[in-house]
Design a protein around this motif. Sequence first.
Motif, mmCIF file in Angstrom:
data_model
loop_
_atom_site.group_PDB
_atom_site.id
_atom_site.type_symbol
_atom_site.label_atom_id
_atom_site.label_comp_id
_atom_site.label_asym_id
_atom_site.label_seq_id
_atom_site.Cartn_x
_atom_site.Cartn_y
_atom_site.Cartn_z
ATOM 1 N N GLU A 127 -4.244 8.467 -1.437
ATOM 2 C CA GLU A 127 -5.352 9.404 -1.260
ATOM 3 C C GLU A 127 -5.717 9.567 0.218
ATOM 4 O O GLU A 127 -5.922 10.681 0.693
ATOM 5 N N THR A 128 -5.827 8.444 0.920
ATOM 6 C CA THR A 128 -6.197 8.480 2.342
ATOM 7 C C THR A 128 -5.114 7.781 3.140
ATOM 8 O O THR A 128 -4.798 6.613 2.871
ATOM 9 N N VAL A 129 -4.523 8.478 4.096
ATOM 10 C CA VAL A 129 -3.436 7.932 4.903
ATOM 11 C C VAL A 129 -3.878 7.929 6.360
ATOM 12 O O VAL A 129 -4.404 8.926 6.868
ATOM 13 N N THR A 176 -4.222 3.924 2.893
ATOM 14 C CA THR A 176 -2.784 3.703 2.999
ATOM 15 C C THR A 176 -2.384 3.836 4.463
ATOM 16 O O THR A 176 -2.832 4.771 5.155
ATOM 17 N N LEU A 177 -1.550 2.937 4.918
ATOM 18 C CA LEU A 177 -1.162 2.870 6.315
ATOM 19 C C LEU A 177 0.244 3.436 6.489
ATOM 20 O O LEU A 177 1.190 3.034 5.781
ATOM 21 N N GLU A 216 9.744 4.682 9.569
ATOM 22 C CA GLU A 216 8.385 4.839 9.073
ATOM 23 C C GLU A 216 8.223 3.995 7.825
ATOM 24 O O GLU A 216 9.126 3.920 6.990
ATOM 25 N N LEU A 217 7.016 3.356 7.715
ATOM 26 C CA LEU A 217 6.678 2.586 6.529
ATOM 27 C C LEU A 217 5.382 3.101 5.963
ATOM 28 O O LEU A 217 4.444 3.401 6.715
ATOM 29 N N LEU A 218 5.356 3.213 4.648
ATOM 30 C CA LEU A 218 4.135 3.590 3.959
ATOM 31 C C LEU A 218 3.697 2.402 3.122
ATOM 32 O O LEU A 218 4.426 1.970 2.214
ATOM 33 N N MET A 219 2.501 1.850 3.454
ATOM 34 C CA MET A 219 2.069 0.612 2.805
ATOM 35 C C MET A 219 0.547 0.578 2.717
ATOM 36 O O MET A 219 -0.152 1.293 3.459
ATOM 37 N N PRO A 220 0.010 -0.249 1.841
ATOM 38 C CA PRO A 220 -1.456 -0.372 1.774
ATOM 39 C C PRO A 220 -2.005 -1.092 3.017
ATOM 40 O O PRO A 220 -1.368 -2.003 3.554
ATOM 41 N N GLU A 221 -3.200 -0.688 3.452
ATOM 42 C CA GLU A 221 -3.817 -1.294 4.647
ATOM 43 C C GLU A 221 -4.547 -2.584 4.303
ATOM 44 O O GLU A 221 -4.882 -3.373 5.196
#
Length: 476
Positions: free
Chosen positions: A107-109, A137-138, A152-157
Amino acid sequence: MTARSSALPSRFAGLSIKLIATISAVILLVEVVVYLPSLATYRANWLDDRLRVGVVGARVLDAVPDVMALPRNLTDRLLTSAGAYAIVYRREGQSQLIELANPVTPETVVTADMRQRDLPTLIMGALDTMLAGPGRTLRIVGPGDLDQTMVELLMPERPLRQEMFDYSRQVVILSLVLAILTAMALYLLASYLFIHPVRRLTENMLAFRQAPENGSLIITPSARRDEIGIAERELAAMEQDIFTLLRQRRHLADLGLAVAKINHDLRNTLTSAQLLSDQVATLDDPKVQRLAPRLVTTLDRAIGFAQSVLDYGRETSVPPVLAPTPIRPLVDEAAFDARLSGHPAITFSNAIPDTLVLSVDSGQLGRVLLNLLKNAREALEAAGAKVSDPTVTLSQVTGDQGITLSVADNGPGLPPRARDNLFVAFEGSARAGGTGLGLAIAREIAEAHGGHLSFVDQPVGTRFDLFLPRSLLVKN
């Protein structure tokens, strides 16, 4: 001596606690300044570790031919080890993606670009992570291990934020322990070098103030060569002077009491002799008639001297009570008491304007004017016919610094012997039989008002200037 109760504060209620608190606050402030770059570095290292896992994933993608697909269990391991939802590898305009079997739609990156590594950017990113709420999300962006590559990595903050809070908690605990230990160490050192010597000085001053005539309370200075050592030596010298002066004052008080008693008895004896001389003066014997006036004059001088000593001994150092006082009427009153007003041979001129009003003690200032005017009258009467048109003038000059009241006469002036000790009691008299107490008292009164009394040398006559500061001038 009057003593007010002064209690020395406890060891941890004075300089000690202030010193500990100040040192602790400074250390914590330094820790805060150091904490922000440290937190930013911790976050950057954490993100770099995740990028390295992404680079490993990118190597795996390079090793697999394009026609083949990575096994699902291998991709899940890569993503799990990185704690990521997806890994993107970009090379020469092409992109390769590794993602979970069930893709996550954030939802929020928020993006963390590790290609920008200046300190302000890193600190702002760390503060943003700490202050942001959970659920974001980071997106981590960084260079790959080869030129023209990017990962690039997409992961929870949330894991990063939690570890940063744990790190901050450790830093706070360590900072508090360090601040307390450092403050205690510095306190012990400062206590030995500064607080204990200052406390010793304070305790000595309080004790000596209670009993200044106790010589055993005089501080023994140390051999220190710094400011505290100088303060100890100066305090010891001052206490020694006070102790000596108090002993001298006691001796002088005892001596003065004895002199007062002697003067009192002598005055009574001289008064009886004066009465007897008055009766002798009525006899018809020519020798008695010739010697009687000289005897009467001598007795009058002796009685006057004894009375002056008694009056001086009764003088008290009372501070002046200042009040707005018109000066011209005060001068007229002093001239009347000095027997200058209406004098058959001496002209008195009061040149003080009616508008001059000073904040002074009228009683004390009147005594000064009376003494100066009386001295001028006696000098002119003693000169007799040697002075033509004898005159006494009291004038006023207002300057930038203050007001000067001048008492001048056109008499024979003061002899050199009188000028040398003019304001010294029992030595500064200008006439035979005088005590010199009048000018000594007048000078003390002038100084008590913040001014001074001075003799002005001039070709003819005698002049005294009474200077009073401008702050005593009352504006109309």
